[in-house]
Structures are given as C-alpha cells and as structure tokens.
Design a protein around this motif. Structure first.
Motif, mmCIF file in Angstrom:
data_model
loop_
_atom_site.group_PDB
_atom_site.id
_atom_site.type_symbol
_atom_site.label_atom_id
_atom_site.label_comp_id
_atom_site.label_asym_id
_atom_site.label_seq_id
_atom_site.Cartn_x
_atom_site.Cartn_y
_atom_site.Cartn_z
ATOM 1 N N UNK A 125 -5.331 -33.053 19.133
ATOM 2 C CA UNK A 125 -4.656 -34.104 18.398
ATOM 3 C C UNK A 125 -5.416 -34.442 17.118
ATOM 4 N N UNK A 126 -6.736 -34.492 17.206
ATOM 5 C CA UNK A 126 -7.564 -34.791 16.034
ATOM 6 C C UNK A 126 -7.428 -33.698 14.975
ATOM 7 N N UNK A 127 -7.326 -32.453 15.427
ATOM 8 C CA UNK A 127 -7.178 -31.347 14.468
ATOM 9 C C UNK A 127 -5.826 -31.415 13.768
ATOM 10 N N UNK A 128 -4.799 -31.806 14.486
ATOM 11 C CA UNK A 128 -3.490 -31.978 13.851
ATOM 12 C C UNK A 128 -3.548 -33.093 12.810
ATOM 13 N N UNK A 129 -4.218 -34.187 13.152
ATOM 14 C CA UNK A 129 -4.358 -35.302 12.213
ATOM 15 C C UNK A 129 -5.127 -34.860 10.963
ATOM 16 N N UNK A 130 -6.152 -34.035 11.177
ATOM 17 C CA UNK A 130 -7.016 -33.623 10.073
ATOM 18 C C UNK A 130 -6.301 -32.712 9.075
ATOM 19 N N UNK A 144 7.437 -28.154 12.138
ATOM 20 C CA UNK A 144 6.671 -27.322 13.054
ATOM 21 C C UNK A 144 5.515 -28.111 13.668
ATOM 22 N N UNK A 145 4.836 -28.916 12.852
ATOM 23 C CA UNK A 145 3.747 -29.734 13.385
ATOM 24 C C UNK A 145 4.282 -30.820 14.321
ATOM 25 N N UNK A 146 5.499 -31.297 14.063
ATOM 26 C CA UNK A 146 6.141 -32.241 14.973
ATOM 27 C C UNK A 146 6.334 -31.595 16.344
ATOM 28 N N UNK A 147 6.704 -30.326 16.349
ATOM 29 C CA UNK A 147 6.876 -29.612 17.613
ATOM 30 C C UNK A 147 5.531 -29.477 18.335
ATOM 31 N N UNK A 148 4.456 -29.264 17.572
ATOM 32 C CA UNK A 148 3.125 -29.222 18.178
ATOM 33 C C UNK A 148 2.818 -30.541 18.884
ATOM 34 N N UNK A 149 3.172 -31.651 18.219
ATOM 35 C CA UNK A 149 2.903 -32.960 18.806
ATOM 36 C C UNK A 149 3.764 -33.182 20.055
ATOM 37 N N UNK A 150 4.970 -32.639 20.048
ATOM 38 C CA UNK A 150 5.813 -32.726 21.234
ATOM 39 C C UNK A 150 5.196 -31.999 22.412
ATOM 40 N N UNK A 191 1.956 -31.457 22.814
ATOM 41 C CA UNK A 191 0.792 -32.243 23.225
ATOM 42 C C UNK A 191 1.194 -33.447 24.076
ATOM 43 N N UNK A 192 2.265 -34.140 23.667
ATOM 44 C CA UNK A 192 2.721 -35.317 24.412
ATOM 45 C C UNK A 192 3.124 -34.940 25.835
ATOM 46 N N UNK A 193 3.820 -33.813 25.967
ATOM 47 C CA UNK A 193 4.235 -33.363 27.303
ATOM 48 C C UNK A 193 3.029 -32.990 28.153
ATOM 49 N N UNK A 194 2.015 -32.383 27.530
ATOM 50 C CA UNK A 194 0.805 -32.040 28.276
ATOM 51 C C UNK A 194 0.069 -33.299 28.728
ATOM 52 N N UNK A 195 0.031 -34.312 27.877
ATOM 53 C CA UNK A 195 -0.622 -35.582 28.267
ATOM 54 C C UNK A 195 0.104 -36.232 29.442
ATOM 55 N N UNK A 196 1.412 -36.099 29.437
ATOM 56 C CA UNK A 196 2.212 -36.675 30.525
ATOM 57 C C UNK A 196 2.175 -35.826 31.789
ATOM 58 N N UNK A 197 1.544 -34.663 31.694
ATOM 59 C CA UNK A 197 1.487 -33.701 32.805
ATOM 60 C C UNK A 197 2.898 -33.333 33.264
ATOM 61 N N UNK A 198 3.769 -33.204 32.268
ATOM 62 C CA UNK A 198 5.171 -32.870 32.536
ATOM 63 C C UNK A 198 5.372 -31.385 32.194
ATOM 64 N N UNK A 199 5.266 -30.551 33.204
ATOM 65 C CA UNK A 199 5.295 -29.109 32.988
ATOM 66 C C UNK A 199 6.609 -28.631 32.383
ATOM 67 N N UNK A 200 7.729 -29.180 32.852
ATOM 68 C CA UNK A 200 9.018 -28.724 32.348
ATOM 69 C C UNK A 200 9.231 -29.145 30.899
ATOM 70 N N UNK A 201 8.780 -30.357 30.543
ATOM 71 C CA UNK A 201 8.893 -30.788 29.147
ATOM 72 C C UNK A 201 8.003 -29.927 28.262
ATOM 73 N N UNK A 202 6.800 -29.615 28.743
ATOM 74 C CA UNK A 202 5.888 -28.770 27.973
ATOM 75 C C UNK A 202 6.491 -27.385 27.769
#
Length: 223
Positions: free
Chosen positions: A121-126, A185-191, A193-204
């Motif tokens: 997430x920090x690398x995306x922000x940077x 494309x970076x928005x998709x990266x954040x999507x 990441x959000x799914x991984x944080x939620x531990x939602x395998x199907x969303x990821x």
C-alpha cells in the motif's frame, strides 16, 4: 544435433535417476564421455545446452555441477523466451496469466501478512499521480510478485514471473500511460489489496481477473 540430443538425454537420465543429485559435481569430461559412450565434443555441446537452461552450472577452473534444480531457476529460461514474443502470441501469454494469477491471488489471502500488505500500500502511495514508466514497471513487478509469492507455491510463482517479465511489462505500462489508463489500473491494484486485507479470497480472485482482463483488452485494441 542427434548426437548432442543423445548426450543431453543421457545426462538427464543420470539426474532423473538420482545418480547425479542437485549440487553434485559431474565426473571429468573424459571419464564421463567414456562412461556414456559419447565423444567429448558431443558431451561438451550437451553440457553447454543444459547450462543455458540452468540444469548444469559450469564453473571455470572448478568443474561442472548440477544446479539446485529449484523451479524458479529452471523457469528463468521461459521468461527469456517470453521477452522475444511476437505480437500475435503476447495475448496468449497474457491469457495464461489470466487463468493462473487470480487463483494465486486467492491462495495468498490466507497467507499474506499485514506487514506485506502495508508495504504494498505504501509503494502504491509513493508512486504519486505522475509516476514514470520505469517506476510503474518496478512497482507492478513487486506488487504482483509479492502477492503470488504469498500463495506458497514456488512453481506457480516462477511460472507467473516468466509469463510477464520486465520487457513485456514495460511495453504494457508505457501504452497504458499514453492512454491515461494508469489511474484505473492502480485503482484495480487497490481493489486487490482491499480484498486481501479482508481475507476475501473470491473478491481477490475477481479483482485480479478484472485487472488482467482490462490489460488484455487494452493490448488487444493496440495490436
């Protein structure tokens, strides 16, 4: 060439059968050639070929060794080949990535750490709003490699590394930058990441599939 192929097969059989194991040193050229019933020249050509695909490691002044045979090492050759793709085959490589990477991303849900997610997430922000193509390529490589590595499957990680190396990514990111599609494309990266944080395998899995499909769609329109 047939004689060299025979030499390659004989060395391969020695490795597969366990006569030679990872890290073992091959016998001296003259001894091995005599043992296998080969000419020294054909043996030399076989060793050269097997060293190119990381089966053998020729160390000047020390001898020839069987490598670790680690999947990542062995699959490096595939990445080299992919970099020489023709325009009419690059989509096929991307299609294979679209099959494998969503599955790897879903697998990573249970294993990727919060520390790794924070770092991504920090690398995306940077990257900011106007990153260079070089920054995008480096960031994209690290982003996807970290996630796929967290799948816990080294073969899958190596396959995906080989399917889309720096050269292919540079072409894609360069085109996306020209099309002003970097933000999406970076928005998709954040999507992802959000799914991984939620531990939602199907969303990821879904976010990863959408991400690669959008790249594939853009690339199809440019060929």
């Amino acid at each position: 060439m047939a004689v060299t192929d025979e030499a390659i097969e004989k060395i391969k059989e020695m490795i597969v059968s366990g006569i030679l194991r990872p890290g073992d040193r091959l016998p001296k050229e003259s001894e091995l050639a005599a043992e296998l019933g080969l000419s020294r020249n054909s043996l030399r050509e076989a060793v050269r070929a097997l060293s190119l695909i990381r089966i053998l490691d020729v160390r000047q002044g020390d001898g020839t060794y069987v490598t670790s045979l680690d999947p990542q090492l062995l699959l490096e050759a595939m990445g080299f080949v992919v970099d020489f793709h023709r325009d009419d085959t690059v989509l096929e490589f991307l299609a294979v990535r679209r099959i494998l990477e969503p599955a790897a991303t879903a697998m990573a849900c249970a294993r990727i750490s919060e520390v790794e997610l924070d770092a991504l997430s920090a690398r995306l922000d940077a990257l900011g709003s106007h990153p260079s193509v070089e920054e995008l390529v480096a960031g994209d490589l690290e982003f996807h490699r970290t996630i796929v590595r967290s799948s816990g499957n080294s073969v899958l990680c190596s396959l995906l590394d080989g399917l889309s190396g720096p050269a292919t990514r540079a072409r894609i990111w360069g085109g996306l930058a020209q099309e002003d599609a970097v933000g999406r494309t970076l928005h998709e990266h954040r999507g992802i990441l959000a799914a991984l944080r939620d531990r939602d395998a199907e969303a990821a899995r879904s976010w990863a599939a959408v991400h690669i499909a959008s790249v594939e769609q853009w690339l199809r329109s440019t060929l």
